[in-house]
Write an enzyme that holds these catalytic residues in place. Structure first.
Site, PDB file in Angstrom:
ATOM      1  N   ASN A 156     -73.958 -10.437  65.973  1.00 38.38           N
ATOM      2  CA  ASN A 156     -73.878 -10.922  67.238  1.00 38.38           C
ATOM      3  C   ASN A 156     -73.495 -12.294  67.480  1.00 38.38           C
ATOM      4  OD1 ASN A 156     -76.136 -11.896  65.943  1.00 38.38           O
ATOM      5  ND2 ASN A 156     -77.690 -12.142  67.730  1.00 38.38           N
ATOM      6  N   GLY A 232     -80.696 -10.666  60.325  1.00 34.63           N
ATOM      7  CA  GLY A 232     -80.264  -9.591  60.760  1.00 34.63           C
ATOM      8  C   GLY A 232     -81.600  -8.943  61.148  1.00 34.63           C
ATOM      9  N   SER A 233     -81.564  -7.475  61.092  1.00 37.24           N
ATOM     10  CA  SER A 233     -82.789  -6.728  61.499  1.00 37.24           C
ATOM     11  C   SER A 233     -83.831  -6.601  60.720  1.00 37.24           C
ATOM     12  CB  SER A 233     -82.017  -5.125  61.915  1.00 37.24           C
ATOM     13  OG  SER A 233     -81.708  -4.369  60.665  1.00 37.24           O
ATOM     14  N   GLY A 237     -83.920  -6.483  56.600  1.00 41.52           N
ATOM     15  CA  GLY A 237     -84.700  -7.612  56.071  1.00 41.52           C
ATOM     16  C   GLY A 237     -85.718  -7.295  54.937  1.00 41.52           C
ATOM     17  N   GLU A 254     -83.962 -14.521  58.877  1.00 42.15           N
ATOM     18  CA  GLU A 254     -84.090 -14.610  60.335  1.00 42.15           C
ATOM     19  C   GLU A 254     -84.038 -13.242  60.917  1.00 42.15           C
ATOM     20  OE1 GLU A 254     -84.734 -17.090  62.072  1.00 42.15           O
ATOM     21  OE2 GLU A 254     -84.741 -18.609  60.349  1.00 42.15           O
ATOM     22  N   CYS A 288     -81.306 -12.607  69.018  1.00 36.79           N
ATOM     23  CA  CYS A 288     -82.633 -12.259  68.663  1.00 36.79           C
ATOM     24  C   CYS A 288     -83.509 -13.374  69.441  1.00 36.79           C
ATOM     25  CB  CYS A 288     -82.613 -12.942  67.527  1.00 36.79           C
ATOM     26  SG  CYS A 288     -81.954 -14.421  66.902  1.00 36.79           S
ATOM     27  N   GLU A 387     -87.518  -4.850  69.859  1.00 36.43           N
ATOM     28  CA  GLU A 387     -86.308  -5.531  70.661  1.00 36.43           C
ATOM     29  C   GLU A 387     -85.479  -4.671  71.027  1.00 36.43           C
ATOM     30  OE1 GLU A 387     -83.997  -7.026  67.238  1.00 36.43           O
ATOM     31  OE2 GLU A 387     -84.069  -9.131  68.179  1.00 36.43           O
ATOM     32  N   GLU A 464     -84.188 -22.467  59.642  1.00 39.14           N
ATOM     33  CA  GLU A 464     -82.780 -22.884  59.449  1.00 39.14           C
ATOM     34  C   GLU A 464     -82.388 -24.016  60.423  1.00 39.14           C
ATOM     35  OE1 GLU A 464     -80.188 -19.251  60.285  1.00 39.14           O
ATOM     36  OE2 GLU A 464     -80.068 -19.251  57.979  1.00 39.14           O
TER      37      GLU A 464
HETATM   38  P1  NAD Z   1     -78.308  -5.576  60.426  1.00 34.87           P
HETATM   39  O1  NAD Z   1     -79.698  -5.659  59.829  1.00 34.87           O
HETATM   40  O2  NAD Z   1     -77.860  -4.073  60.742  1.00 34.87           O
HETATM   41  O3  NAD Z   1     -77.221  -6.057  59.408  1.00 34.87           O
HETATM   42  C1  NAD Z   1     -77.309  -7.414  59.328  1.00 34.87           C
HETATM   43  C2  NAD Z   1     -76.428  -7.581  57.845  1.00 34.87           C
HETATM   44  O4  NAD Z   1     -77.032  -7.186  56.970  1.00 34.87           O
HETATM   45  C3  NAD Z   1     -75.113  -6.938  57.953  1.00 34.87           C
HETATM   46  O5  NAD Z   1     -74.090  -7.947  57.370  1.00 34.87           O
HETATM   47  C4  NAD Z   1     -75.044  -5.817  57.416  1.00 34.87           C
HETATM   48  O6  NAD Z   1     -73.774  -5.377  56.580  1.00 34.87           O
HETATM   49  C5  NAD Z   1     -75.968  -6.096  56.238  1.00 34.87           C
HETATM   50  N1  NAD Z   1     -76.771  -4.861  55.637  1.00 34.87           N
HETATM   51  C6  NAD Z   1     -77.018  -3.850  56.167  1.00 34.87           C
HETATM   52  N2  NAD Z   1     -77.770  -3.100  55.361  1.00 34.87           N
HETATM   53  C7  NAD Z   1     -78.021  -3.856  54.268  1.00 34.87           C
HETATM   54  C8  NAD Z   1     -78.901  -3.424  53.040  1.00 34.87           C
HETATM   55  N3  NAD Z   1     -79.579  -2.406  52.804  1.00 34.87           N
HETATM   56  N4  NAD Z   1     -78.837  -4.538  52.081  1.00 34.87           N
HETATM   57  C9  NAD Z   1     -78.228  -5.834  52.453  1.00 34.87           C
HETATM   58  N5  NAD Z   1     -77.780  -6.116  53.594  1.00 34.87           N
HETATM   59  C10 NAD Z   1     -77.439  -5.167  54.271  1.00 34.87           C
HETATM   60  O7  NAD Z   1     -78.466  -6.432  61.681  1.00 34.87           O
HETATM   61  P2  NAD Z   1     -77.247  -6.619  63.171  1.00 34.87           P
HETATM   62  O8  NAD Z   1     -77.350  -5.187  63.614  1.00 34.87           O
HETATM   63  O9  NAD Z   1     -75.783  -6.909  62.406  1.00 34.87           O
HETATM   64  O10 NAD Z   1     -77.675  -7.609  63.810  1.00 34.87           O
HETATM   65  C11 NAD Z   1     -78.670  -7.587  64.900  1.00 34.87           C
HETATM   66  C12 NAD Z   1     -80.102  -7.937  64.313  1.00 34.87           C
HETATM   67  O11 NAD Z   1     -79.794  -9.469  63.859  1.00 34.87           O
HETATM   68  C13 NAD Z   1     -81.358  -7.997  65.359  1.00 34.87           C
HETATM   69  O12 NAD Z   1     -82.414  -7.349  64.884  1.00 34.87           O
HETATM   70  C14 NAD Z   1     -81.235  -9.561  65.733  1.00 34.87           C
HETATM   71  O13 NAD Z   1     -82.617  -9.702  66.245  1.00 34.87           O
HETATM   72  C15 NAD Z   1     -80.970 -10.131  64.210  1.00 34.87           C
HETATM   73  N6  NAD Z   1     -80.660 -11.466  64.429  1.00 34.87           N
HETATM   74  C16 NAD Z   1     -81.579 -12.465  64.032  1.00 34.87           C
HETATM   75  C17 NAD Z   1     -81.394 -13.731  64.198  1.00 34.87           C
HETATM   76  C18 NAD Z   1     -82.210 -14.851  63.865  1.00 34.87           C
HETATM   77  O14 NAD Z   1     -82.006 -16.001  63.849  1.00 34.87           O
HETATM   78  N7  NAD Z   1     -83.387 -14.602  63.775  1.00 34.87           N
HETATM   79  C19 NAD Z   1     -80.170 -14.171  64.734  1.00 34.87           C
HETATM   80  C20 NAD Z   1     -79.169 -13.045  65.008  1.00 34.87           C
HETATM   81  C21 NAD Z   1     -79.423 -12.130  64.870  1.00 34.87           C
END
Ligand code: NAD
Length: 483
Positions: A156, A232-233, A237, A254, A288, A387, A464
């Site tokens: 994002n 990420g999600s 996480g 995060e 997020c 979310e 961060e």
């Molecule tokens: P996602 O969790 O699907 O993917 C994030 C990253 O993790 C990607 O690079 C993906 O390739 C990797 N990934 C996927 N599966 C994995 C695994 N099993 N092991 C290790 N890595 C893996 O998230 P997304 O759809 O790319 O992003 C959206 C999410 O990110 C939302 O939930 C959003 O709230 C969150 N986000 C949080 C913040 C924050 O600062 N809190 C900022 C931006 C986005």
């Protein structure tokens, strides 16, 4: 527009570009057209990258803060020189409007410059004296880089989420393996090209494009990695944390949010409408920090909703390169379907659709969605609790300040919040009562590298940005000497 080659190398390991075996199709979300294919890696590429980073750590961790600062400034300058191109890459690959892409690039520059400054400051306080209640001993404190780190980022805010990790990691003296999102590798590949030309010794920064399972998972498990910093999600996480636990490595997470905008009874309504649109529809709501719960005082609710609906219906949803665009496309089909699914489930749960909910009539292609507003959203519905990560706002009125605070805090998340009120004392009282890592008072969602990013509860582990972002990549060592 940019003409992309048919394929791009997706690996930058030990100072060399190469192609991996995983073919990642990169789509323009505004047209659904294939932009290019990135040849990313798998576990064997992760192995090579971690080996290179481990070797490079030996020299890089011994450099002075001033030496590292010079390289961070070179990266900042490289990003500044490539600003226009990086903006185009962001819009082409992510669907965000050009003006939003510009904000992202400027944030990246500011982050590298800020951590250059902190890196410089490290030399003077590398060894600091620790006063002891004894004349028989002396003690000094050293902050050392924690080792080779794995950085995993989402789609994002590509490059921004990377910079928030990479700049402090390099400033601390860590070497790095980065896995960008497989959805948005193009701006990250360009950032890597800039880094490759910054004078950074080979092996200190390594990039492995690929899917989460092929790259992120082995990276999280690798015993040579000292720490994983993940954005990420929540679902992923948790998996990262579980893998990291096997070798007791540190994690910074995060994750998601379900944040509120509180409009108190004395609020300036025009400002409230602007902040509601910014908090809900910037980046097509794929934030997020989206304030997808809008809580408005009973007295203002009717008038606010009329003005909000009128403003939302005027938002120009368009191609990200359209000079008049206010909201671009969602990132891909999967995300588009996910958000439409949330809208459908919200309707089934009895929520009342005020506007939006569909594709704009003039945009037959691309992952475009109208700004969407619901009221009467049941408090136990997914629309209210989960979310959404799309341009969807739920508006609810409240009878008292205490009720507004309780509604805002009633969430598994606690990332951010916004408050609109003309009374400074009230603003501070409410801010202090909210369970959120960052609270904006009468302000849009401005972010400075000097202030921390992260939240309460299931939104984050750690912070961060600021000195906290740097400390996340440092170990603390005390040396006690008998006198
Ligand atoms: P996602 O969790 O699907 O993917 C994030 C990253 O993790 C990607 O690079 C993906 O390739 C990797 N990934 C996927 N599966 C994995 C695994 N099993 N092991 C290790 N890595 C893996 O998230 P997304 O759809 O790319 O992003 C959206 C999410 O990110 C939302 O939930 C959003 O709230 C969150 N986000 C949080 C913040 C924050 O600062 N809190 C900022 C931006 C986005």
């Amino acid at each position: 527009m940019i003409n992309f080659p048919t394929t791009l190398d997706g690996l930058y390991i030990n100072g060399q570009w190469s192609a991996g075996r995983e073919h990642l199709r990169v789509i323009n979300p505004a047209t659904e057209a294939l932009l290019t294919t990135v040849n990313g890696g798998d576990e064997s590429a992760v192995n090579q990258a971690v080996a290179a980073a481990t070797e490079a750590f030996k020299g890089w961790s011994k450099t002075t803060g001033a030496e590292r600062a010079a390289i961070l400034r070179n990266i900042a300058n490289g990003v500044r020189n490539g600003r226009e191109h990086l903006m185009k890459l962001q819009s082409s690959n992510n669907g965000k409007p050009q003006f939003e892409a510009g904000i992202d690039v400027d944030d990246v520059i500011a982050t590298f410059e800020y951590y250059a400054e902190l890196a410089e400051g490290l030399d003077a306080k590398l060894d600091s004296n620790v006063p002891l209640p004894s004349d028989d001993f002396s003690a000094r404190l050293r902050r050392e880089p924690c080792g080779v780190v794995g950085l995993i980022v989402p789609w994002n805010f590509p490059m921004v989420t990377t910079a928030w990790k990479l700049a402090p990691a390099l400033a601390a003296g860590c070497s790095v393996v980065l896995e960008p999102s497989e959805v948005t590798p193009l701006p990250e590949l360009e950032l890597a090209t800039i880094i490759a030309e910054s004078g950074l010794p080979k092996g200190v920064f390594n990039l492995v494009c690929g899917t989460g399972l092929a790259v992120g998972a082995p990276l999280s498990a690798d015993p040579r990695i000292a720490k994983v910093s993940f954005t990420g999600s929540n679902a992923v996480g948790v998996q990262v944390m579980q893998r990291a636990a096997e070798t007791v490595k540190g994690v910074s997470l995060e994750l998601g949010g379900k944040s509120s905008l509180l409009i108190l009874e004395d609020a300036d309504l025009d400002l409230a409408v602007e902040l509601a649109c910014g908090g809900g529809f910037f980046n097509a709501g794929q934030m997020c920090s989206a304030t997808s719960r809008v809580l408005v005082a009973d007295e203002l609710a009717d008038e606010f909703l009329i003005r909000l609906k009128a403003r939302a219906e005027k938002i120009r949803v368009a191609d990200p390169f359209d000079p008049e665009v206010e909201m671009g496309a969602l990132v891909n089909q999967a995300q588009y379907q996910r958000v439409l699914g949330h809208i459908d489930r919200g309707l089934s749960a009895g929520a009342k659709l005020i506007c939006g909910g569909n594709r704009p009539a003039d945009l037959p292609r691309g992952y475009f969605l109208q700004p969407t507003i619901f009221t009467e959203v049941p408090l136990d519905s997914a629309l209210w609790c989960e979310e959404i990560f799309g341009p969807v706002i739920c508006v609810r009125s409240f009878a008292s300040e205490a009720e507004a605070i309780a509604l805002a805090n009633d969430s598994q998340f606690g990332l951010v919040a916004s408050v609109v009120t003309r009374n400074a004392e009230t603003a501070d009282r409410v801010a202090n009562a909210l369970q959120a890592g960052l609270v904006w008072l009468n302000a849009p969602q401005v972010i400075f590298p000097q202030t921390a990013w992260g939240g309460y509860k299931q939104s984050s582990i750690g912070r961060e940005l600021g000195p906290w972002g740097l400390a996340a990549f440092q170990e603390i060592k005390h040396v006690i000497r008998a006198l």
